[in-house]
Design a protein around this motif. Structure first.
Motif, PDB file in Angstrom:
ATOM      1  N   GLN A  47      25.027  32.516   8.928  1.00 37.62           N
ATOM      2  CA  GLN A  47      24.932  31.059   9.121  1.00 37.62           C
ATOM      3  C   GLN A  47      24.612  30.346   7.529  1.00 37.62           C
ATOM      4  OE1 GLN A  47      21.385  30.557  11.439  1.00 37.62           O
ATOM      5  NE2 GLN A  47      22.653  30.465  13.423  1.00 37.62           N
ATOM      6  N   GLU A  48      24.171  31.242   6.742  1.00 41.80           N
ATOM      7  CA  GLU A  48      23.817  30.478   5.238  1.00 41.80           C
ATOM      8  C   GLU A  48      25.149  30.414   4.614  1.00 41.80           C
ATOM      9  OE1 GLU A  48      22.313  33.552   6.369  1.00 41.80           O
ATOM     10  OE2 GLU A  48      20.449  33.218   6.615  1.00 41.80           O
ATOM     11  N   ALA A  49      26.164  31.309   4.781  1.00 40.40           N
ATOM     12  CA  ALA A  49      27.447  31.237   4.172  1.00 40.40           C
ATOM     13  C   ALA A  49      28.092  29.841   4.898  1.00 40.40           C
ATOM     14  CB  ALA A  49      28.522  32.223   4.255  1.00 40.40           C
ATOM     15  N   LEU A  50      27.975  29.752   6.120  1.00 35.72           N
ATOM     16  CA  LEU A  50      28.649  28.715   6.937  1.00 35.72           C
ATOM     17  C   LEU A  50      28.072  27.289   6.328  1.00 35.72           C
ATOM     18  CD1 LEU A  50      30.896  27.519   8.843  1.00 35.72           C
ATOM     19  CD2 LEU A  50      29.084  28.102  10.516  1.00 35.72           C
ATOM     20  N   ALA A  51      26.844  27.287   6.195  1.00 41.28           N
ATOM     21  CA  ALA A  51      26.181  26.282   5.800  1.00 41.28           C
ATOM     22  C   ALA A  51      26.303  25.713   4.644  1.00 41.28           C
ATOM     23  CB  ALA A  51      24.398  26.404   5.654  1.00 41.28           C
ATOM     24  N   GLN A  52      26.495  26.771   3.484  1.00 40.63           N
ATOM     25  CA  GLN A  52      26.954  26.455   2.245  1.00 40.63           C
ATOM     26  C   GLN A  52      28.317  25.729   2.066  1.00 40.63           C
ATOM     27  OE1 GLN A  52      26.923  29.561  -0.597  1.00 40.63           O
ATOM     28  NE2 GLN A  52      27.297  28.118  -2.505  1.00 40.63           N
ATOM     29  N   ALA A  53      29.307  26.257   2.900  1.00 41.74           N
ATOM     30  CA  ALA A  53      30.671  25.757   3.266  1.00 41.74           C
ATOM     31  C   ALA A  53      30.896  24.280   3.732  1.00 41.74           C
ATOM     32  CB  ALA A  53      31.489  26.759   3.879  1.00 41.74           C
ATOM     33  N   LEU A  54      29.668  24.032   4.624  1.00 41.94           N
ATOM     34  CA  LEU A  54      29.738  22.946   5.204  1.00 41.94           C
ATOM     35  C   LEU A  54      29.059  21.711   4.528  1.00 41.94           C
ATOM     36  CD1 LEU A  54      29.369  23.887   8.872  1.00 41.94           C
ATOM     37  CD2 LEU A  54      31.603  23.077   7.862  1.00 41.94           C
ATOM     38  N   GLY A  55      28.072  22.361   3.664  1.00 39.95           N
ATOM     39  CA  GLY A  55      27.329  21.462   2.531  1.00 39.95           C
ATOM     40  C   GLY A  55      25.831  21.008   3.328  1.00 39.95           C
ATOM     41  N   ILE A  56      25.486  21.827   4.277  1.00 34.67           N
ATOM     42  CA  ILE A  56      24.411  21.422   5.127  1.00 34.67           C
ATOM     43  C   ILE A  56      23.398  22.765   5.152  1.00 34.67           C
ATOM     44  CG2 ILE A  56      25.883  19.974   6.983  1.00 34.67           C
ATOM     45  CD1 ILE A  56      25.908  22.075   8.919  1.00 34.67           C
ATOM     46  N   SER A  57      22.254  22.587   5.817  1.00 39.08           N
ATOM     47  CA  SER A  57      21.244  23.642   5.786  1.00 39.08           C
ATOM     48  C   SER A  57      21.595  24.574   6.799  1.00 39.08           C
ATOM     49  CB  SER A  57      20.011  22.905   6.042  1.00 39.08           C
ATOM     50  OG  SER A  57      19.781  22.339   7.462  1.00 39.08           O
ATOM     51  N   GLN A  58      20.915  25.829   6.575  1.00 34.00           N
ATOM     52  CA  GLN A  58      21.202  26.908   7.747  1.00 34.00           C
ATOM     53  C   GLN A  58      20.582  26.695   8.934  1.00 34.00           C
ATOM     54  OE1 GLN A  58      18.294  29.049   8.778  1.00 34.00           O
ATOM     55  NE2 GLN A  58      19.736  30.022  10.237  1.00 34.00           N
ATOM     56  N   GLN A  59      19.495  25.659   8.801  1.00 36.40           N
ATOM     57  CA  GLN A  59      18.985  25.283  10.119  1.00 36.40           C
ATOM     58  C   GLN A  59      19.843  24.109  10.969  1.00 36.40           C
ATOM     59  OE1 GLN A  59      17.313  24.965   7.213  1.00 36.40           O
ATOM     60  NE2 GLN A  59      15.539  26.638   7.551  1.00 36.40           N
ATOM     61  N   ALA A  60      20.637  23.375  10.376  1.00 34.05           N
ATOM     62  CA  ALA A  60      21.619  22.691  10.892  1.00 34.05           C
ATOM     63  C   ALA A  60      22.538  23.225  11.411  1.00 34.05           C
ATOM     64  CB  ALA A  60      22.164  21.658   9.938  1.00 34.05           C
ATOM     65  N   VAL A  61      23.276  24.430  10.868  1.00 34.80           N
ATOM     66  CA  VAL A  61      24.145  25.321  11.547  1.00 34.80           C
ATOM     67  C   VAL A  61      23.624  25.763  12.832  1.00 34.80           C
ATOM     68  CG1 VAL A  61      25.420  27.722  11.078  1.00 34.80           C
ATOM     69  CG2 VAL A  61      25.229  25.842   9.201  1.00 34.80           C
ATOM     70  N   SER A  62      22.249  26.469  12.733  1.00 33.48           N
ATOM     71  CA  SER A  62      21.613  27.128  13.830  1.00 33.48           C
ATOM     72  C   SER A  62      21.807  25.927  15.237  1.00 33.48           C
ATOM     73  CB  SER A  62      20.318  27.506  13.431  1.00 33.48           C
ATOM     74  OG  SER A  62      19.679  28.046  14.547  1.00 33.48           O
ATOM     75  N   ALA A  63      21.363  24.679  14.760  1.00 29.16           N
ATOM     76  CA  ALA A  63      21.191  23.736  15.760  1.00 29.16           C
ATOM     77  C   ALA A  63      22.898  23.557  16.550  1.00 29.16           C
ATOM     78  CB  ALA A  63      20.665  22.461  15.041  1.00 29.16           C
ATOM     79  N   ILE A  64      23.888  23.670  15.565  1.00 29.26           N
ATOM     80  CA  ILE A  64      25.128  23.444  15.847  1.00 29.26           C
ATOM     81  C   ILE A  64      25.406  24.631  17.016  1.00 29.26           C
ATOM     82  CG2 ILE A  64      27.534  23.406  15.321  1.00 29.26           C
ATOM     83  CD1 ILE A  64      26.690  22.091  12.545  1.00 29.26           C
ATOM     84  N   GLU A  65      25.115  25.853  16.541  1.00 29.20           N
ATOM     85  CA  GLU A  65      25.440  26.974  17.373  1.00 29.20           C
ATOM     86  C   GLU A  65      24.687  26.927  18.793  1.00 29.20           C
ATOM     87  OE1 GLU A  65      24.376  30.504  15.218  1.00 29.20           O
ATOM     88  OE2 GLU A  65      26.131  30.529  13.970  1.00 29.20           O
ATOM     89  N   ASN A  66      23.464  26.330  18.760  1.00 32.48           N
ATOM     90  CA  ASN A  66      22.737  26.395  20.031  1.00 32.48           C
ATOM     91  C   ASN A  66      22.907  25.188  20.725  1.00 32.48           C
ATOM     92  OD1 ASN A  66      21.229  28.842  19.406  1.00 32.48           O
ATOM     93  ND2 ASN A  66      20.061  27.848  18.069  1.00 32.48           N
ATOM     94  N   SER A  67      23.701  24.324  20.433  1.00 29.45           N
ATOM     95  CA  SER A  67      23.797  23.013  21.218  1.00 29.45           C
ATOM     96  C   SER A  67      25.145  23.142  22.329  1.00 29.45           C
ATOM     97  CB  SER A  67      24.320  21.767  20.179  1.00 29.45           C
ATOM     98  OG  SER A  67      25.468  21.901  19.534  1.00 29.45           O
ATOM     99  N   GLU A  68      25.124  22.466  23.208  1.00 23.85           N
ATOM    100  CA  GLU A  68      25.846  22.598  24.175  1.00 23.85           C
ATOM    101  C   GLU A  68      27.378  21.847  23.963  1.00 23.85           C
ATOM    102  OE1 GLU A  68      25.939  24.237  27.189  1.00 23.85           O
ATOM    103  OE2 GLU A  68      24.075  25.043  26.726  1.00 23.85           O
ATOM    104  N   THR A  69      27.154  20.845  23.211  1.00 26.66           N
ATOM    105  CA  THR A  69      28.518  20.123  22.830  1.00 26.66           C
ATOM    106  C   THR A  69      28.278  19.878  21.090  1.00 26.66           C
ATOM    107  OG1 THR A  69      27.394  17.808  23.046  1.00 26.66           O
ATOM    108  CG2 THR A  69      28.753  18.823  24.790  1.00 26.66           C
ATOM    109  N   VAL A  70      29.404  19.757  20.462  1.00 25.20           N
ATOM    110  CA  VAL A  70      29.416  19.482  19.074  1.00 25.20           C
ATOM    111  C   VAL A  70      30.465  18.521  18.945  1.00 25.20           C
ATOM    112  CG1 VAL A  70      30.258  20.758  16.952  1.00 25.20           C
ATOM    113  CG2 VAL A  70      29.168  22.008  18.698  1.00 25.20           C
ATOM    114  N   ASP A  71      30.100  17.532  18.024  1.00 23.84           N
ATOM    115  CA  ASP A  71      31.124  16.384  17.518  1.00 23.84           C
ATOM    116  C   ASP A  71      32.190  17.062  17.182  1.00 23.84           C
ATOM    117  OD1 ASP A  71      31.291  13.529  16.333  1.00 23.84           O
ATOM    118  OD2 ASP A  71      31.201  14.724  14.604  1.00 23.84           O
TER     119      ASP A  71
END
Length: 108
Positions: A3-27
Motif C-alpha cells: 500500500q505504501e508503494a502504491l500510495a507514493q506512486a499515486l501521490g496519496i496517503s497509505q490510508q487513502a489506498v486502504s480506503a480504495i481497497e475496501n470500497s465497493e466502487t472506485v471512481d
C-alpha cells in the motif's frame, strides 16, 4: 505491491489506498491511475478474481519451471565456484595495485 508503494506512486496517503481497497466502487479516473501505477489494464482490475489467479499459477508453474515453455533453468555450474573465482580475481587485482603503488613510491 504494498500500500505504501502504491500510495507514493499515486501521490496519496497509505490510508487513502486502504480506503480504495475496501470500497465497493472506485471512481473511474482513480481506477485508471491505479491501473497505470500497477502496470495492468483497467479490465484486469475489474475482472480480477483470486480463483482465476490461482488457476493460472497452478496450470502454468510446475516443479519450479514453466510447463508450457519447456525450459529447464538448472545451473550448469556451481554458483559458489563463480563467487570464489570472482574473489580470487579481486584479490589478484588488489595485489597488482599494491605492487604498482609500491613501485611508484619507491621510484622504480
Amino acid at each position: 505491491m504494498k500500500q505504501e508503494a502504491l500510495a507514493q506512486a499515486l501521490g496519496i496517503s497509505q490510508q487513502a489506498v486502504s480506503a480504495i481497497e475496501n470500497s465497493e466502487t472506485v471512481d473511474e479516473q482513480k481506477l485508471i491511475e491505479v491501473a497505470k501505477a500497477l502496470e495492468v489494464s483497467v479490465e484486469a482490475i475489474k475482472n480480477f478474481s483470486e480463483e482465476a489467479v490461482l488457476n493460472i499459477i497452478g496450470n502454468t508453474y510446475h516443479d519450479n519451471g514453466i510447463v508450457n515453455a519447456g525450459l529447464n533453468y538448472n545451473c550448469t555450474f556451481n554458483p559458489l565456484d563463480k563467487v570464489v573465482e570472482l574473489y580470487e580475481r579481486l584479490v589478484q587485482a588488489e595485489k597488482e595495485k599494491i605492487e604498482y603503488l609500491e613501485k611508484l613510491l619507491n621510484g622504480k
